[in-house]
Design a protein around this motif. Structure first.
Motif, PDB file in Angstrom:
ATOM      1  N   PHE A  96       0.860  -1.183   0.000  1.00 38.68           N
ATOM      2  CA  PHE A  96       0.000   0.000   0.000  1.00 38.68           C
ATOM      3  C   PHE A  96       0.894   1.230   0.000  1.00 38.68           C
ATOM      4  O   PHE A  96       2.061   1.178   0.389  1.00 38.68           O
ATOM      5  CB  PHE A  96      -0.954   0.008   1.204  1.00 38.68           C
ATOM      6  N   ASP A  97       0.342   2.353  -0.464  1.00 41.72           N
ATOM      7  CA  ASP A  97       1.073   3.615  -0.475  1.00 41.72           C
ATOM      8  C   ASP A  97       0.818   4.353   0.831  1.00 41.72           C
ATOM      9  O   ASP A  97      -0.335   4.526   1.244  1.00 41.72           O
ATOM     10  CB  ASP A  97       0.638   4.484  -1.660  1.00 41.72           C
ATOM     11  N   ASN A  98       1.892   4.781   1.466  1.00 43.00           N
ATOM     12  CA  ASN A  98       1.825   5.420   2.772  1.00 43.00           C
ATOM     13  C   ASN A  98       2.508   6.782   2.703  1.00 43.00           C
ATOM     14  O   ASN A  98       3.660   6.873   2.302  1.00 43.00           O
ATOM     15  CB  ASN A  98       2.533   4.518   3.798  1.00 43.00           C
ATOM     16  N   TYR A  99       1.796   7.838   3.083  1.00 44.66           N
ATOM     17  CA  TYR A  99       2.406   9.166   3.182  1.00 44.66           C
ATOM     18  C   TYR A  99       3.190   9.199   4.486  1.00 44.66           C
ATOM     19  O   TYR A  99       2.604   9.100   5.557  1.00 44.66           O
ATOM     20  CB  TYR A  99       1.336  10.258   3.209  1.00 44.66           C
ATOM     21  N   GLU A 100       4.516   9.301   4.410  1.00 44.82           N
ATOM     22  CA  GLU A 100       5.342   9.219   5.603  1.00 44.82           C
ATOM     23  C   GLU A 100       6.070  10.521   5.883  1.00 44.82           C
ATOM     24  O   GLU A 100       6.371  11.293   4.983  1.00 44.82           O
ATOM     25  CB  GLU A 100       6.372   8.085   5.462  1.00 44.82           C
ATOM     26  N   GLY A 101       6.358  10.722   7.145  1.00 45.04           N
ATOM     27  CA  GLY A 101       7.216  11.784   7.626  1.00 45.04           C
ATOM     28  C   GLY A 101       8.202  11.170   8.595  1.00 45.04           C
ATOM     29  O   GLY A 101       8.139   9.986   8.883  1.00 45.04           O
ATOM     30  N   CYS A 102       9.127  11.976   9.101  1.00 43.30           N
ATOM     31  CA  CYS A 102      10.176  11.429   9.960  1.00 43.30           C
ATOM     32  C   CYS A 102      10.739  12.528  10.848  1.00 43.30           C
ATOM     33  O   CYS A 102      10.953  13.651  10.383  1.00 43.30           O
ATOM     34  CB  CYS A 102      11.285  10.834   9.086  1.00 43.30           C
ATOM     35  N   LEU A 103      11.001  12.189  12.099  1.00 42.61           N
ATOM     36  CA  LEU A 103      11.598  13.164  13.011  1.00 42.61           C
ATOM     37  C   LEU A 103      12.992  13.597  12.547  1.00 42.61           C
ATOM     38  O   LEU A 103      13.432  14.693  12.877  1.00 42.61           O
ATOM     39  CB  LEU A 103      11.675  12.580  14.428  1.00 42.61           C
ATOM     40  N   SER A 104      13.662  12.747  11.771  1.00 44.21           N
ATOM     41  CA  SER A 104      14.995  13.093  11.262  1.00 44.21           C
ATOM     42  C   SER A 104      14.959  13.825   9.930  1.00 44.21           C
ATOM     43  O   SER A 104      16.005  14.222   9.412  1.00 44.21           O
ATOM     44  CB  SER A 104      15.854  11.826  11.137  1.00 44.21           C
ATOM     45  N   VAL A 105      13.777  13.966   9.374  1.00 44.79           N
ATOM     46  CA  VAL A 105      13.603  14.703   8.115  1.00 44.79           C
ATOM     47  C   VAL A 105      12.514  15.742   8.375  1.00 44.79           C
ATOM     48  O   VAL A 105      11.365  15.573   7.980  1.00 44.79           O
ATOM     49  CB  VAL A 105      13.231  13.771   6.942  1.00 44.79           C
ATOM     50  N   PRO A 106      12.861  16.804   9.090  1.00 48.98           N
ATOM     51  CA  PRO A 106      11.845  17.754   9.543  1.00 48.98           C
ATOM     52  C   PRO A 106      11.063  18.390   8.392  1.00 48.98           C
ATOM     53  O   PRO A 106      11.627  18.713   7.351  1.00 48.98           O
ATOM     54  CB  PRO A 106      12.657  18.827  10.284  1.00 48.98           C
ATOM     55  N   ASP A 107       9.753  18.501   8.620  1.00 48.50           N
ATOM     56  CA  ASP A 107       8.849  19.233   7.735  1.00 48.50           C
ATOM     57  C   ASP A 107       8.809  18.707   6.305  1.00 48.50           C
ATOM     58  O   ASP A 107       8.655  19.471   5.357  1.00 48.50           O
ATOM     59  CB  ASP A 107       9.169  20.734   7.738  1.00 48.50           C
ATOM     60  N   LEU A 108       8.934  17.403   6.144  1.00 48.39           N
ATOM     61  CA  LEU A 108       8.835  16.821   4.806  1.00 48.39           C
ATOM     62  C   LEU A 108       8.073  15.509   4.896  1.00 48.39           C
ATOM     63  O   LEU A 108       8.257  14.735   5.837  1.00 48.39           O
ATOM     64  CB  LEU A 108      10.232  16.580   4.218  1.00 48.39           C
ATOM     65  N   ARG A 109       7.210  15.292   3.914  1.00 52.08           N
ATOM     66  CA  ARG A 109       6.449  14.043   3.805  1.00 52.08           C
ATOM     67  C   ARG A 109       6.510  13.589   2.364  1.00 52.08           C
ATOM     68  O   ARG A 109       6.696  14.383   1.458  1.00 52.08           O
ATOM     69  CB  ARG A 109       4.989  14.278   4.201  1.00 52.08           C
ATOM     70  N   GLY A 110       6.298  12.286   2.158  1.00 52.03           N
ATOM     71  CA  GLY A 110       6.267  11.738   0.811  1.00 52.03           C
ATOM     72  C   GLY A 110       5.656  10.353   0.815  1.00 52.03           C
ATOM     73  O   GLY A 110       5.579   9.696   1.854  1.00 52.03           O
ATOM     74  N   VAL A 111       5.229   9.900  -0.360  1.00 50.80           N
ATOM     75  CA  VAL A 111       4.562   8.604  -0.481  1.00 50.80           C
ATOM     76  C   VAL A 111       5.597   7.499  -0.665  1.00 50.80           C
ATOM     77  O   VAL A 111       6.478   7.583  -1.524  1.00 50.80           O
ATOM     78  CB  VAL A 111       3.557   8.606  -1.658  1.00 50.80           C
ATOM     79  N   VAL A 112       5.448   6.457   0.162  1.00 52.77           N
ATOM     80  CA  VAL A 112       6.331   5.293   0.150  1.00 52.77           C
ATOM     81  C   VAL A 112       5.466   4.046   0.016  1.00 52.77           C
ATOM     82  O   VAL A 112       4.427   3.932   0.667  1.00 52.77           O
ATOM     83  CB  VAL A 112       7.148   5.220   1.461  1.00 52.77           C
TER      84      VAL A 112
END
Length: 191
Positions: A96-112
């Motif tokens: 499935f496609d998941n829109y992800e963010g990360c504490l180590s990649v501040p202020d950015l999200r993307g589909v994985v």
């Protein structure tokens, strides 16, 4: 407890492969205190998970916990889970496609693209074996955190860079549609 410094993208530690933790090391008071600090840091940052490598310790430990998380209000709750030396095995070809963010990649999200069903084998914080199955959005969270242990960030797995967005623009333009997809994944997989 101590709040730990979270490494940001570009920090060399985030691209290392973390080493395994021995049972003796895991049982040490120093490492047990570190696990407490890892959990406290994750909670303070409103993360759904945090890998030891993200706080500058290149060891194979991750903490995962989702409890009505304000950063991820659409994620199903996950009880506090500590995984030591985790191994993830996909149980089907379904993704499935998941829109992800990360504490180590501040202020950015993307589909994985993530596996929809996984077998999780690890030790808990006390060295007891874990052998369980996780599905759906929860499986995506496990994959994201365990990727960190191999020096992989979610941005490495984004197949379409046009999906990259700031959190503000995600909320403005993408969140409503993503919530509908999440609800379908939760309905299908129960988590």
């Amino acid at each position: 407890m101590t709040l730990l410094k979270i490494a940001s993208i570009g920090a060399p530690v985030l691209r290392q492969r973390a080493r395994e933790v021995s049972p003796q090391e895991l049982a040490s008071p120093e490492l047990q205190t570190f696990v407490d600090d890892l959990v406290e840091t994750m909670h303070d940052a409103s993360g759904a998970g945090l890998a030891a490598i993200q706080v500058h310790r290149a060891i194979r430990i991750v903490a995962i916990h989702v409890q009505d998380n304000p950063r991820y209000p659409y994620k199903p709750n996950i009880p506090l889970t500590i995984l030591v030396n985790p191994v993830l095995t996909p149980l089907s070809e379904e993704r499935f496609d998941n829109y992800e963010g990360c504490l180590s990649v501040p202020d950015l999200r993307g589909v994985v693209s993530r596996w929809a069903e996984l077998r999780v084998q690890a030790l808990d914080r006390h060295g007891a074996p874990i052998d369980t199955v996780v599905r759906g959005i929860t499986a995506g969270t496990y994959q994201h955190e365990v990727d960190h242990l191999d020096g992989v960030l979610f941005v490495d797995r984004v197949t379409d860079p046009t999906t990259l967005t700031t959190w503000k623009e995600f909320a403005r333009h993408h969140e409503a549609g993503f919530r509908e997809r999440v609800e379908a994944v939760v309905k299908r997989w129960g988590s």
